[in-house]
Motif scaffolding. Structure first.
Motif, PDB file in Angstrom:
ATOM      1  N   UNK A 133       0.850  -1.180   0.000  1.00  0.00           N
ATOM      2  CA  UNK A 133       0.000   0.000   0.000  1.00  0.00           C
ATOM      3  C   UNK A 133       0.890   1.234   0.000  1.00  0.00           C
ATOM      4  N   UNK A 134       0.404   2.356  -0.563  1.00  0.00           N
ATOM      5  CA  UNK A 134       1.211   3.580  -0.563  1.00  0.00           C
ATOM      6  C   UNK A 134       1.627   3.980   0.846  1.00  0.00           C
ATOM      7  N   UNK A 135       2.777   4.640   0.924  1.00  0.00           N
ATOM      8  CA  UNK A 135       3.320   5.034   2.222  1.00  0.00           C
ATOM      9  C   UNK A 135       2.459   6.094   2.892  1.00  0.00           C
ATOM     10  N   UNK A 136       1.980   7.053   2.102  1.00  0.00           N
ATOM     11  CA  UNK A 136       1.149   8.143   2.610  1.00  0.00           C
ATOM     12  C   UNK A 136       0.073   8.419   1.567  1.00  0.00           C
ATOM     13  N   UNK A 137      -0.779   9.379   1.827  1.00  0.00           N
ATOM     14  CA  UNK A 137      -1.795   9.744   0.844  1.00  0.00           C
ATOM     15  C   UNK A 137      -1.140  10.453  -0.344  1.00  0.00           C
ATOM     16  N   UNK A 138      -1.875  10.534  -1.436  1.00  0.00           N
ATOM     17  CA  UNK A 138      -1.316  11.074  -2.679  1.00  0.00           C
ATOM     18  C   UNK A 138      -0.879  12.525  -2.529  1.00  0.00           C
ATOM     19  N   UNK A 139      -1.623  13.320  -1.776  1.00  0.00           N
ATOM     20  CA  UNK A 139      -1.255  14.728  -1.610  1.00  0.00           C
ATOM     21  C   UNK A 139       0.078  14.863  -0.886  1.00  0.00           C
ATOM     22  N   UNK A 140       0.300  14.034   0.125  1.00  0.00           N
ATOM     23  CA  UNK A 140       1.565  14.068   0.871  1.00  0.00           C
ATOM     24  C   UNK A 140       2.726  13.652  -0.018  1.00  0.00           C
ATOM     25  N   UNK A 141       2.528  12.625  -0.808  1.00  0.00           N
ATOM     26  CA  UNK A 141       3.605  12.131  -1.662  1.00  0.00           C
ATOM     27  C   UNK A 141       3.935  13.139  -2.760  1.00  0.00           C
ATOM     28  N   UNK A 142       2.915  13.809  -3.269  1.00  0.00           N
ATOM     29  CA  UNK A 142       3.156  14.853  -4.264  1.00  0.00           C
ATOM     30  C   UNK A 142       3.901  16.027  -3.634  1.00  0.00           C
ATOM     31  N   UNK A 143       3.517  16.400  -2.419  1.00  0.00           N
ATOM     32  CA  UNK A 143       4.195  17.495  -1.717  1.00  0.00           C
ATOM     33  C   UNK A 143       5.645  17.150  -1.415  1.00  0.00           C
ATOM     34  N   UNK A 144       5.927  15.873  -1.204  1.00  0.00           N
ATOM     35  CA  UNK A 144       7.309  15.456  -0.938  1.00  0.00           C
ATOM     36  C   UNK A 144       8.195  15.711  -2.151  1.00  0.00           C
ATOM     37  N   UNK A 145       7.702  15.397  -3.334  1.00  0.00           N
ATOM     38  CA  UNK A 145       8.469  15.652  -4.559  1.00  0.00           C
ATOM     39  C   UNK A 145       8.668  17.154  -4.740  1.00  0.00           C
ATOM     40  N   UNK A 146       7.631  17.915  -4.503  1.00  0.00           N
ATOM     41  CA  UNK A 146       7.742  19.369  -4.625  1.00  0.00           C
ATOM     42  C   UNK A 146       8.758  19.924  -3.636  1.00  0.00           C
ATOM     43  N   UNK A 147       8.784  19.389  -2.416  1.00  0.00           N
ATOM     44  CA  UNK A 147       9.745  19.851  -1.412  1.00  0.00           C
ATOM     45  C   UNK A 147      11.174  19.544  -1.839  1.00  0.00           C
TER      46      UNK A 147
END
Length: 359
Positions: free
Chosen positions: A160-174
């Motif tokens: 299963x994904x590590x976190x929700x999609x918004x969190x994972x997208x924010x991680x790439x942006x960070x």
């Protein structure tokens, strides 16, 4: 001391002379240079683009700087003269410019969800702390961060994904705001879809990729580092998990069995593919040649494209440079043309790192 080598230089496929002065290549003759190779095929030093010199066999962190050095030397002696360490629990910035070791591109520690990754390896954080942790680990590395995109969720009984999609997208942006590139570990179909669409820079493993996603990766220029040698271990993982998590076990076997077709589809779609072994943990160091052969034999990559993925292409992707005027003096020499028989890469006849002959 200056050195001289002569042979067919790839990828240009031109027989020529190279002189090595310090850590630089020149095409201008150097008086008094000693010839250390005359004949053969010359490649820029090989790359292992997914390696962990901070993790010992079995999955534990190394215990010392010297232990990390020893693991890097195993790779070096196999012709790997540049490494991207895709996450290390042990910090070793002192090794970045070590003249005896391969050139290093490093992530900091893996960034993982709480209690869902290998013990003592990652920084395990909830969703609210992911972006800040990415910024911190960007400072700990020298150009990369490593995200754990999925792992087994014992409550679900499957990947299963590590976190929700918004969190994972924010991680790439960070990561991108911090000026570094983001690599993501993914096995599952759901997590890799999230991360590719989030703009991650490289997909590690990527067993869950589908045809629509490889087209998206090709369009974006997202790299794939398949670590096929690692995926072959999924049978052992499934056997260990089957009693408690039969659905997960079946899923892992299906991902393993379909993976050669996944890599072939990515290759045919034009996705940039680079050689990485996932050495450290479950894979021994020094096996880049084995990964190269798997990419050819199982995924259908042509020998010239495999060589590019393991040498000049991988080096360019990581920013290390090839055998150009003034370029870094890293090279391997083979007695026969590896484009005709890729098995030649198992036994270089000469390895030169930073202008120093090693063998």
């Amino acid at each position: 001391m200056a050195w001289h080598v002569r042979g067919v230089v790839l990828p240009d496929d031109e027989e020529r002379d190279l002189w090595l002065v310090g850590d630089r290549v020149t095409f201008e003759p150097v008086a008094g240079a000693e010839t250390i190779a005359d004949g053969g095929w010359i490649l820029p030093g090989l790359v292992d683009a997914h390696c962990h010199i901070g993790i010992v066999r079995g999955g534990a962190p190394v215990g010392s700087l010297e232990q990390a050095r020893e693991l890097a030397i195993v790779d070096r002696d196999a012709g790997v003269l540049a490494i991207r360490d895709a996450g290390s629990p042990y910090p070793y910035p002192e090794l970045d410019d070590d003249p005896d070791l391969p050139r290093l591109a490093r992530a900091g520690r893996h960034i993982a969800p709480p209690r869902r990754y290998l013990r003592d390896i990652g920084v395990e954080v909830p969703a609210a702390e992911v972006a800040a942790t990415v910024a911190a680990q960007a400072r700990a590395g020298n150009g990369w961060v490593k995200l754990v995109g999925d792992w087994i969720d014992r409550g679900v009984g499957d990947l299963a994904p590590a976190w929700d999609a918004a969190t994972m997208t924010a991680a790439v942006e960070a990561a991108h705001r911090a000026g570094v590139r983001a690599a993501v570990h993914t096995f599952s179909e759901e997590a890799v879809a999230i991360m590719v669409r989030a703009g991650v820079d490289s997909v590690e493993h990527g067993t869950g990729l589908g045809l629509d996603l490889v087209d998206e990766m090709a369009r974006r220029g997202t790299a794939l580092v398949p670590t096929m040698i690692n995926i072959q271990t999924f049978g052992r993982i499934a056997d260990q998990a089957r009693e408690k998590f039969p659905g997960y076990a079946d899923h892992m076997l299906a991902l393993r069995d379909g993976f050669p077709d996944v890599v072939r589809a990515a290759y045919e779609a034009g996705v940039p593919i680079y050689v990485g072994t996932d050495a450290g943990g479950g894979i021994d160091h020094g096996l880049a040649a084995d990964e190269m052969l798997l990419l050819h034999e199982r995924a259908g990559m042509s020998p010239p494209d495999v060589l590019a993925a393991a040498s000049w292409g991988g080096r360019a992707w990581l920013g290390f440079g090839g055998l150009t005027e003034g370029g870094p003096a890293d090279l391997v020499v083979y007695p026969e043309d590896p484009r005709r028989d890729l098995r030649v890469v198992r036994a270089p006849s000469r390895v030169v790192l930073r202008g120093r002959p090693l063998r």
